[in-house]
Design a protein around this motif. Structure first.
Motif, mmCIF file in Angstrom:
data_model
loop_
_atom_site.group_PDB
_atom_site.id
_atom_site.type_symbol
_atom_site.label_atom_id
_atom_site.label_comp_id
_atom_site.label_asym_id
_atom_site.label_seq_id
_atom_site.Cartn_x
_atom_site.Cartn_y
_atom_site.Cartn_z
ATOM 1 N N ASN A 257 0.976 -0.559 0.209
ATOM 2 C CA ASN A 257 0.502 -0.134 -0.163
ATOM 3 C C ASN A 257 0.622 1.223 0.004
ATOM 4 O O ASN A 257 0.965 2.575 0.574
ATOM 5 C CB ASN A 257 -0.856 -0.017 1.434
ATOM 6 N N GLN A 258 1.880 0.628 -0.759
ATOM 7 C CA GLN A 258 2.611 2.000 -0.346
ATOM 8 C C GLN A 258 2.843 3.699 -1.628
ATOM 9 O O GLN A 258 2.424 4.341 -1.035
ATOM 10 C CB GLN A 258 4.793 2.024 -0.983
ATOM 11 N N GLY A 259 1.477 3.336 -2.180
ATOM 12 C CA GLY A 259 1.055 4.715 -3.117
ATOM 13 C C GLY A 259 -0.132 4.930 -2.530
ATOM 14 O O GLY A 259 -0.620 4.654 -2.043
ATOM 15 N N ASP A 260 0.034 6.577 -2.513
ATOM 16 C CA ASP A 260 -1.059 7.456 -2.509
ATOM 17 C C ASP A 260 -1.273 8.068 -3.060
ATOM 18 O O ASP A 260 -1.212 8.564 -4.156
ATOM 19 C CB ASP A 260 -0.958 7.860 -1.491
ATOM 20 N N PRO A 261 -2.597 8.969 -2.911
ATOM 21 C CA PRO A 261 -3.396 10.045 -3.893
ATOM 22 C C PRO A 261 -2.098 11.170 -4.337
ATOM 23 O O PRO A 261 -2.032 11.588 -5.412
ATOM 24 C CB PRO A 261 -4.128 10.708 -2.673
ATOM 25 N N GLN A 262 -1.888 11.740 -3.153
ATOM 26 C CA GLN A 262 -0.031 12.653 -3.817
ATOM 27 C C GLN A 262 0.684 12.165 -4.676
ATOM 28 O O GLN A 262 1.013 12.567 -5.550
ATOM 29 C CB GLN A 262 0.593 13.173 -2.994
ATOM 30 N N LEU A 263 0.803 10.890 -4.353
ATOM 31 C CA LEU A 263 2.134 9.824 -4.913
ATOM 32 C C LEU A 263 1.708 9.683 -7.173
ATOM 33 O O LEU A 263 2.348 9.453 -7.594
ATOM 34 C CB LEU A 263 3.112 8.768 -4.732
ATOM 35 N N LEU A 264 0.178 9.508 -7.054
ATOM 36 C CA LEU A 264 -0.199 9.399 -7.479
ATOM 37 C C LEU A 264 -0.617 11.002 -8.594
ATOM 38 O O LEU A 264 -0.496 10.779 -9.860
ATOM 39 C CB LEU A 264 -2.253 8.871 -7.410
ATOM 40 N N GLN A 265 -1.523 11.473 -8.042
ATOM 41 C CA GLN A 265 -0.644 12.585 -9.063
ATOM 42 C C GLN A 265 0.122 13.861 -9.091
ATOM 43 O O GLN A 265 0.627 13.441 -10.554
ATOM 44 C CB GLN A 265 -1.491 13.882 -8.368
ATOM 45 N N GLU A 266 1.489 13.007 -8.479
ATOM 46 C CA GLU A 266 3.290 13.327 -9.007
ATOM 47 C C GLU A 266 3.189 12.710 -10.357
ATOM 48 O O GLU A 266 3.397 12.694 -11.606
ATOM 49 C CB GLU A 266 3.932 13.256 -7.784
ATOM 50 N N LYS A 267 2.817 11.263 -10.201
ATOM 51 C CA LYS A 267 3.098 9.804 -11.500
ATOM 52 C C LYS A 267 2.374 10.878 -12.821
ATOM 53 O O LYS A 267 2.784 10.902 -14.015
ATOM 54 C CB LYS A 267 3.058 8.286 -10.634
ATOM 55 N N CYS A 268 0.855 11.381 -12.196
ATOM 56 C CA CYS A 268 0.833 11.638 -13.577
ATOM 57 C C CYS A 268 0.707 12.450 -14.587
ATOM 58 O O CYS A 268 0.441 13.013 -15.836
ATOM 59 C CB CYS A 268 -1.767 12.062 -12.906
ATOM 60 N N ARG A 269 1.237 13.612 -13.530
ATOM 61 C CA ARG A 269 2.031 14.974 -13.851
ATOM 62 C C ARG A 269 3.213 14.498 -15.088
ATOM 63 O O ARG A 269 3.178 14.890 -16.047
ATOM 64 C CB ARG A 269 2.856 16.287 -13.332
ATOM 65 N N GLU A 270 4.088 13.894 -14.466
ATOM 66 C CA GLU A 270 5.061 13.351 -15.413
ATOM 67 C C GLU A 270 4.634 11.899 -16.311
ATOM 68 O O GLU A 270 5.515 12.494 -17.267
ATOM 69 C CB GLU A 270 6.393 11.819 -14.343
ATOM 70 N N LEU A 271 3.699 11.552 -16.772
ATOM 71 C CA LEU A 271 3.035 10.710 -17.348
ATOM 72 C C LEU A 271 2.697 11.458 -18.323
ATOM 73 O O LEU A 271 1.937 10.844 -19.461
ATOM 74 C CB LEU A 271 3.132 9.617 -16.857
ATOM 75 N N GLY A 272 1.994 12.948 -18.074
ATOM 76 C CA GLY A 272 0.556 13.948 -18.837
ATOM 77 C C GLY A 272 -0.125 12.933 -18.924
ATOM 78 O O GLY A 272 -0.478 12.788 -20.377
ATOM 79 N N LEU A 273 -0.909 12.412 -17.940
ATOM 80 C CA LEU A 273 -1.715 11.730 -17.641
ATOM 81 C C LEU A 273 -2.741 12.745 -16.702
ATOM 82 O O LEU A 273 -2.550 13.853 -15.966
ATOM 83 C CB LEU A 273 -1.712 10.507 -16.674
#
Length: 267
Positions: free
Chosen positions: A80-96
């Motif tokens: 459960n290491q992924g959370d909403p903040q990390l998800l938002q950061e990853k989406c910005r990185e991937l252009g999602l």
């Protein structure tokens, strides 16, 4: 959605969910207009997949995701290491695109599956519907019972409770039965071990009597919605007493749906 509760795979202990995976698929399609619901296997590979690999491999590479939506308390990936903040950061990185749904409260209580499960387990299916946004329901192929209902003139629809699905508090409920083809009927559903006709108290059944319906539903897949708790299960001294009780419950069910607000909800 996953084919089994992730927590069950992680802990090795049974976890009972509100609905079967198939019911979740149907609810998402019918209520929210989602055209395609994918039933993904949750196995050891999925359990040990790092959160960023889940996003990059499973969602983007395999499913071509372009926009992700998650709840405010969503955790995912290995441990459960992924959370909403990390998800938002990853989406910005991937252009999602990415939306995080904030906490929702009803009557000052946070809407959560844990609270809703507690309501269903206690038999408060009306309040559960208030938090769910729809009636708690159960779907399963109709099987053959002991045919005792037919011998007393009250044939019932027998549903085996699907595995991993939460059983409502034992008792008698006002229900609504949706048959294949779209027709629906008021019904009376008993959840329990049928103590009057069955000495085996370990097997839980879900039996529904549909007043005014005649037909063969064996092999069909009706949807049973739970609308209101009527009374606890009890052992009767005779089948005649059981029959009278079922007819009384059926009248109460028909009166329930005859109320103007109920007719509007089901119109």
């Amino acid at each position: 959605t996953f084919d089994r509760p992730p927590k069950e795979v992680v802990t090795g202990k049974p976890v009972f969910l509100l609905n079967s995976p198939e019911d979740r698929q149907e609810l998402m399609k019918r209520i929210y207009g989602i055209d395609r619901v994918l039933l993904a296997p949750f196995d050891r590979e999925m359990m040990t997949l790092p959160w960023d690999a889940f996003v990059e491999q499973k969602l983007v590479r395999d499913l071509n995701a372009v926009h992700l939506v998650a709840g405010h308390d969503y955790h995912f990936g290995y441990k459960n290491q992924g959370d909403p903040q990390l998800l938002q950061e990853k989406c910005r990185e991937l252009g999602l695109g990415c939306d995080i749904i904030p906490k929702v409260e009803v009557d000052g209580i946070t809407v959560s599956s844990t609270y809703i499960r507690q309501l269903v387990e206690s038999g408060d299916v009306e309040r559960a519907a208030h938090f769910l946004g729809h009636r708690h329901c159960m779907t399963q192929t109709v099987g053959h019972g002991q045919r005792i209902g037919r011998t007393i003139g009250i044939p019932t629809v027998n549903l085996a409770v699907p595995g991993h699905v939460l059983v409502p508090k034992h008792g008698v409920y006002v229900s609504r039965v949706y048959l294949p083809g779209g027709k629906s009927y008021a019904g009376v559903t008993n959840v329990g071990t049928r103590p009057t006709v069955n000495d085996d108290t370990s097997k839980v059944t879900c039996e529904t009597f549909i007043p005014g319906f005649s037909g063969d539903l064996y092999g069909a897949d009706p949807v049973v919605e739970f609308h209101a708790y009527l009374s606890p299960s009890k052992k009767f001294d005779s089948l005649d007493e059981l029959k009278d009780c079922i007819h009384h419950a059926a009248r109460r069910a028909q009166e329930y749906f005859a109320k103007p607000e109920k007719k509007a909800q089901n119109g």
